[in-house]
Design an enzyme around this catalytic site. Structure first.
Site, PDB file in Angstrom:
ATOM      1  N   LYS A   1      -2.932  -9.107  -9.254  1.00  0.00           N
ATOM      2  CA  LYS A   1      -2.650  -7.949  -8.473  1.00  0.00           C
ATOM      3  C   LYS A   1      -1.416  -7.444  -9.165  1.00  0.00           C
ATOM      4  CE  LYS A   1       0.812  -9.712  -5.081  1.00  0.00           C
ATOM      5  NZ  LYS A   1       1.463  -9.686  -3.969  1.00  0.00           N
TER       6      LYS A   1
ATOM      7  N   LYS B   1      -6.282 -21.080  -2.480  1.00  0.00           N
ATOM      8  CA  LYS B   1      -6.044 -22.476  -1.940  1.00  0.00           C
ATOM      9  C   LYS B   1      -5.715 -22.624  -0.756  1.00  0.00           C
ATOM     10  CE  LYS B   1      -1.071 -23.099  -2.725  1.00  0.00           C
ATOM     11  NZ  LYS B   1      -0.584 -22.853  -1.657  1.00  0.00           N
TER      12      LYS B   1
ATOM     13  N   PHE C   1      -4.717  -3.992   4.120  1.00  0.00           N
ATOM     14  CA  PHE C   1      -5.695  -5.160   3.778  1.00  0.00           C
ATOM     15  C   PHE C   1      -7.214  -5.057   4.004  1.00  0.00           C
ATOM     16  CE2 PHE C   1      -1.820  -7.410   2.867  1.00  0.00           C
ATOM     17  CZ  PHE C   1      -2.448  -8.471   2.057  1.00  0.00           C
TER      18      PHE C   1
ATOM     19  N   GLU D   1       7.346 -19.574   4.031  1.00  0.00           N
ATOM     20  CA  GLU D   1       7.692 -18.492   3.270  1.00  0.00           C
ATOM     21  C   GLU D   1       6.624 -17.496   3.279  1.00  0.00           C
ATOM     22  OE1 GLU D   1      10.718 -17.404   2.249  1.00  0.00           O
ATOM     23  OE2 GLU D   1       9.384 -15.475   2.087  1.00  0.00           O
TER      24      GLU D   1
ATOM     25  N   THR E   1       4.144 -24.211   1.126  1.00  0.00           N
ATOM     26  CA  THR E   1       2.950 -24.262   2.361  1.00  0.00           C
ATOM     27  C   THR E   1       2.424 -25.409   2.307  1.00  0.00           C
ATOM     28  OG1 THR E   1       2.586 -21.802   1.712  1.00  0.00           O
ATOM     29  CG2 THR E   1       0.678 -22.612   2.824  1.00  0.00           C
TER      30      THR E   1
ATOM     31  N   ARG F   1      -2.879 -16.695 -11.832  1.00  0.00           N
ATOM     32  CA  ARG F   1      -3.779 -17.811 -11.142  1.00  0.00           C
ATOM     33  C   ARG F   1      -4.737 -17.170 -10.120  1.00  0.00           C
ATOM     34  NH1 ARG F   1       1.621 -21.128  -8.970  1.00  0.00           N
ATOM     35  NH2 ARG F   1       2.602 -19.085  -8.792  1.00  0.00           N
TER      36      ARG F   1
ATOM     37  N   CYS G   1      -1.966 -18.283  -3.535  1.00  0.00           N
ATOM     38  CA  CYS G   1      -2.073 -18.531  -2.246  1.00  0.00           C
ATOM     39  C   CYS G   1      -3.317 -18.518  -1.311  1.00  0.00           C
ATOM     40  CB  CYS G   1      -0.866 -17.740  -1.360  1.00  0.00           C
ATOM     41  SG  CYS G   1       0.760 -17.910  -2.167  1.00  0.00           S
TER      42      CYS G   1
HETATM   43  N1  LIG Z   1       3.829 -17.587  -4.910  1.00  0.00           N
HETATM   44  C1  LIG Z   1       3.954 -17.172  -3.587  1.00  0.00           C
HETATM   45  O1  LIG Z   1       3.814 -15.715  -3.643  1.00  0.00           O
HETATM   46  C2  LIG Z   1       4.017 -17.726  -2.427  1.00  0.00           C
HETATM   47  C3  LIG Z   1       4.423 -17.293  -1.474  1.00  0.00           C
HETATM   48  C4  LIG Z   1       4.707 -17.800  -0.260  1.00  0.00           C
HETATM   49  C5  LIG Z   1       4.338 -19.383  -0.130  1.00  0.00           C
HETATM   50  N2  LIG Z   1       4.225 -19.865  -1.102  1.00  0.00           N
HETATM   51  C6  LIG Z   1       4.198 -21.212  -1.175  1.00  0.00           C
HETATM   52  O2  LIG Z   1       5.403 -21.947  -1.830  1.00  0.00           O
HETATM   53  C7  LIG Z   1       5.025 -23.171  -2.648  1.00  0.00           C
HETATM   54  C8  LIG Z   1       5.561 -22.686  -3.905  1.00  0.00           C
HETATM   55  O3  LIG Z   1       4.794 -22.018  -4.845  1.00  0.00           O
HETATM   56  P1  LIG Z   1       5.195 -21.003  -6.069  1.00  0.00           P
HETATM   57  O4  LIG Z   1       4.320 -19.955  -6.144  1.00  0.00           O
HETATM   58  O5  LIG Z   1       6.681 -20.848  -5.920  1.00  0.00           O
HETATM   59  O6  LIG Z   1       4.956 -22.457  -7.128  1.00  0.00           O
HETATM   60  P2  LIG Z   1       5.380 -22.495  -8.593  1.00  0.00           P
HETATM   61  O7  LIG Z   1       4.113 -23.460  -9.311  1.00  0.00           O
HETATM   62  O8  LIG Z   1       5.705 -21.051  -9.276  1.00  0.00           O
HETATM   63  O9  LIG Z   1       6.577 -23.228  -8.574  1.00  0.00           O
HETATM   64  C9  LIG Z   1       6.967 -24.789  -8.143  1.00  0.00           C
HETATM   65  C10 LIG Z   1       7.959 -25.248  -9.087  1.00  0.00           C
HETATM   66  O10 LIG Z   1       8.283 -26.465  -8.391  1.00  0.00           O
HETATM   67  C11 LIG Z   1       8.728 -27.279  -9.561  1.00  0.00           C
HETATM   68  N3  LIG Z   1       8.389 -28.868  -9.276  1.00  0.00           N
HETATM   69  C12 LIG Z   1       7.480 -29.580  -9.013  1.00  0.00           C
HETATM   70  N4  LIG Z   1       7.888 -30.815  -8.623  1.00  0.00           N
HETATM   71  C13 LIG Z   1       8.891 -31.043  -8.680  1.00  0.00           C
HETATM   72  C14 LIG Z   1      10.010 -31.857  -8.242  1.00  0.00           C
HETATM   73  N5  LIG Z   1       9.813 -33.087  -7.898  1.00  0.00           N
HETATM   74  N6  LIG Z   1      11.587 -31.487  -8.317  1.00  0.00           N
HETATM   75  C15 LIG Z   1      11.724 -30.242  -8.717  1.00  0.00           C
HETATM   76  N7  LIG Z   1      10.840 -29.151  -8.961  1.00  0.00           N
HETATM   77  C16 LIG Z   1       9.400 -29.433  -8.934  1.00  0.00           C
HETATM   78  C17 LIG Z   1       7.569 -26.791 -10.737  1.00  0.00           C
HETATM   79  O11 LIG Z   1       8.206 -27.597 -11.925  1.00  0.00           O
HETATM   80  C18 LIG Z   1       7.533 -25.679 -10.346  1.00  0.00           C
HETATM   81  O12 LIG Z   1       8.609 -24.721 -11.157  1.00  0.00           O
HETATM   82  C19 LIG Z   1       3.549 -23.328  -2.508  1.00  0.00           C
HETATM   83  O13 LIG Z   1       3.292 -24.202  -1.407  1.00  0.00           O
HETATM   84  C20 LIG Z   1       3.093 -21.984  -2.115  1.00  0.00           C
HETATM   85  O14 LIG Z   1       1.645 -22.027  -1.635  1.00  0.00           O
HETATM   86  C21 LIG Z   1       3.927 -19.302  -2.586  1.00  0.00           C
END
Ligand SMILES: NC(=O)c1ccc[n+]([C@@H]2O[C@H](COP(=O)([O-])OP(=O)(O)OC[C@H]3O[C@@H](n4cnc5c(N)ncnc54)[C@H](O)[C@@H]3O)[C@@H](O)[C@H]2O)c1
Length: 443
Positions: free
Chosen positions: A327, A269, A255, A154, A121, A334, A266
């Site tokens: 949840k 932030k 919701f 996503e 995101t 987080r 999410c």
């Molecule tokens: N968690 C959710 O439900 C969700 C849903 C939709 C969108 N998103 C978005 O997706 C993105 C990822 O979220 P997440 O919850 O999966 O994050 P997360 O913190 O679980 O995972 C991110 C991963 O990226 C890795 N990383 C960081 N720098 C890197 C690099 N240079 N090379 C390789 N790996 C690297 C970290 O070590 C970590 O394992 C965010 O922008 C978030 O807002 C999250």
């Protein structure tokens, strides 16, 4: 197709696994060597229903693998999905350093025409910045390799991530490149077979769509939480109001459940980030500011109810907490409202005995270790064990296993029969008939 996923967290691991399940060959990359080592040993870094089995079967067929070397992974594909974190900076802006680091590394190693997909995101304008970084790296190498940066936000939810990914409401693709669009249509075709769920648009529109969607959901939550606060003051039941409001097909039931505020990685932030985008664009974010403020307030509502009953000095009091994750269905802690409550309780002199079916380990990392060693915070493996000698039960996460508890066991164990229900899971009249004092959110 050969796909490289960069960032193997909630989104990266689910995405990579689901693409592998559809017959693609996927390499998931992460800079966290320990995470990669664990995945290679079959140890899953997150709790997500159904994920472990799916990872292991796709690793077994060699369609899914894990590495800490992006350089290595890039040799095998020309489709890169960026799924690294975009956490909040101290000023509320999204911290883009992880995305930009990945862009730089892609630029350093790119060796054929490729598509780079932003799944993280990210604020409006990120795809342009990622393109500029890659272009700059290529220029420094004296190379002129074509590449296409796409926005493909996503929408999966933790706890339901696999189903959401496999059966998406929509797949948003922001690009003006025909080459990239053809590739992504092919990539997503197994998930959009029964009807077309693909929505194509400009890159910036796609970037903003993700924030707008999360901000809308957060708005619904903050709205009903404010209505619940009004109900508290008027001494009326928000649950009747919720049902009456949700019955309107223009509004719907989703919701609008009152609770202890939204958390997770999410909504908090993303609301702050879109506020930032608005301000930068010269727009005063009147609605978004209010959504955020209400959520902050909401996280202390349970503590307010508790101190209304017991006073501000909680020395000697014991509180049982059911549910710690932000949840149900996840171990993600987080921005979990339970953290705010537990800190307030312990700082006011209380002891806390808490249970979560999957998040105890993650929860332990959120508090000073001396609280755990001094038994101010005790994390237990059984929900009933938390009730021993307690002055009240506080329900913070609506796990299904809490819906119909044994009242006789509760009566045996609790010192005071008092329930603070942060998720409105119980019928107040039923609890009162059974001798419990009850306080919910807005009821
Ligand atoms: N968690 C959710 O439900 C969700 C849903 C939709 C969108 N998103 C978005 O997706 C993105 C990822 O979220 P997440 O919850 O999966 O994050 P997360 O913190 O679980 O995972 C991110 C991963 O990226 C890795 N990383 C960081 N720098 C890197 C690099 N240079 N090379 C390789 N790996 C690297 C970290 O070590 C970590 O394992 C965010 O922008 C978030 O807002 C999250």
């Amino acid at each position: 197709m050969n796909i490289t996923i960069i960032g193997t967290g909630y989104v990266g691991l689910v995405t990579g696994t689901c693409f592998a399940e559809m017959g693609n060959t996927v390499v998931c990359v992460d800079i966290d060597q320990e995470k990669i080592d664990n995945l290679n040993k079959g140890i899953n870094p997150i709790y997500e229903p159904g994920l472990e089995e799916l990872v292991s079967s796709n690793v077994g067929t060699e369609r899914l693998s894990f590495t800490a070397s992006l350089q290595e992974a890039m040799k095998c594909s020309n489709l890169f999905l960026i799924a690294v974190g975009t956490p909040e900076s101290p000023n509320g802006e999204a911290n883009m350093e992880y995305v930009y680091n990945v862009a730089k590394e892609i630029g350093t190693n790119l060796d054929c025409e490729s598509v780079i997909v932003n799944k993280s995101t990210v604020p409006v304008g990120t795809a342009d910045k990622v393109s500029a970084i890659i272009k700059n790296e290529l220029e420094m190498r004296g190379e002129d390799i074509p590449f296409h940066v796409v926005s493909n936000p996503e929408f999966l939810k933790e706890g339901d991530a696999i189903r959401d990914f496999m059966r998406p409401d929509r797949v948003i693709i922001g690009t003006d490149s025909e080459y990239a669009l053809d590739m992504l249509k092919q990539l997503y075709s197994p998930f959009t077979m029964n009807h077309d769920r693909l929505i194509t648009m400009g890159v910036k529109e796609a970037e903003l769509t993700k924030y707008a969607a999360n901000a809308m959901l957060a708005t619904k939550i903050s709205f009903i939480n404010e209505i619940a606060h009004i109900c508290d003051e008027l001494g009326i039941d928000v649950e009747s109001v919720r049902k009456g409001v949700g019955a309107d097909s223009r509004i719907g039931y989703s919701f609008i459940y009152p609770g202890v505020g939204y958390g997770g990685s999410c909504f908090p932030k993303d609301v702050k980030s879109i506020i930032h985008t608005a301000i930068k664009a010269g727009v005063e974010p009147l609605v978004l500011d209010a959504v955020e403020k209400r959520n902050q307030r909401q996280k202390s509502r349970m503590f307010d109810h508790i101190t209304n009953k017991y006073g501000l000095d909680l020395t000697g009091k014991v509180f049982a907490i059911w549910g710690l994750a932000f949840k149900p269905g996840t171990d993600d802690m987080r921005e979990a409202p339970s953290v705010v409550l537990i800190k307030s309780l312990i700082n006011s002199g209380a002891r806390v005995q808490a249970f979560d079916p999957v998040a105890n380990e993650e929860a332990a990392k959120k508090f000073p270790q001396e609280w755990i060693s001094d038994n101010k915070l005790v994390l237990l493996d059984d929900n009933y064990a938390t009730l021993e000698n307690s002055d009240a039960l506080v329900l913070m996460t609506e796990w299904k296993m809490f819906r119909n508890p044994s009242l006789s066991k509760m009566k045996e164990l609790m010192k005071n029969l008092c329930i603070f229900d942060g998720r409105n899971q119980y019928d107040p009249e039923f609890m009162k008939k059974n001798g419990f004092e009850y306080k919910g959110i807005g009821r």
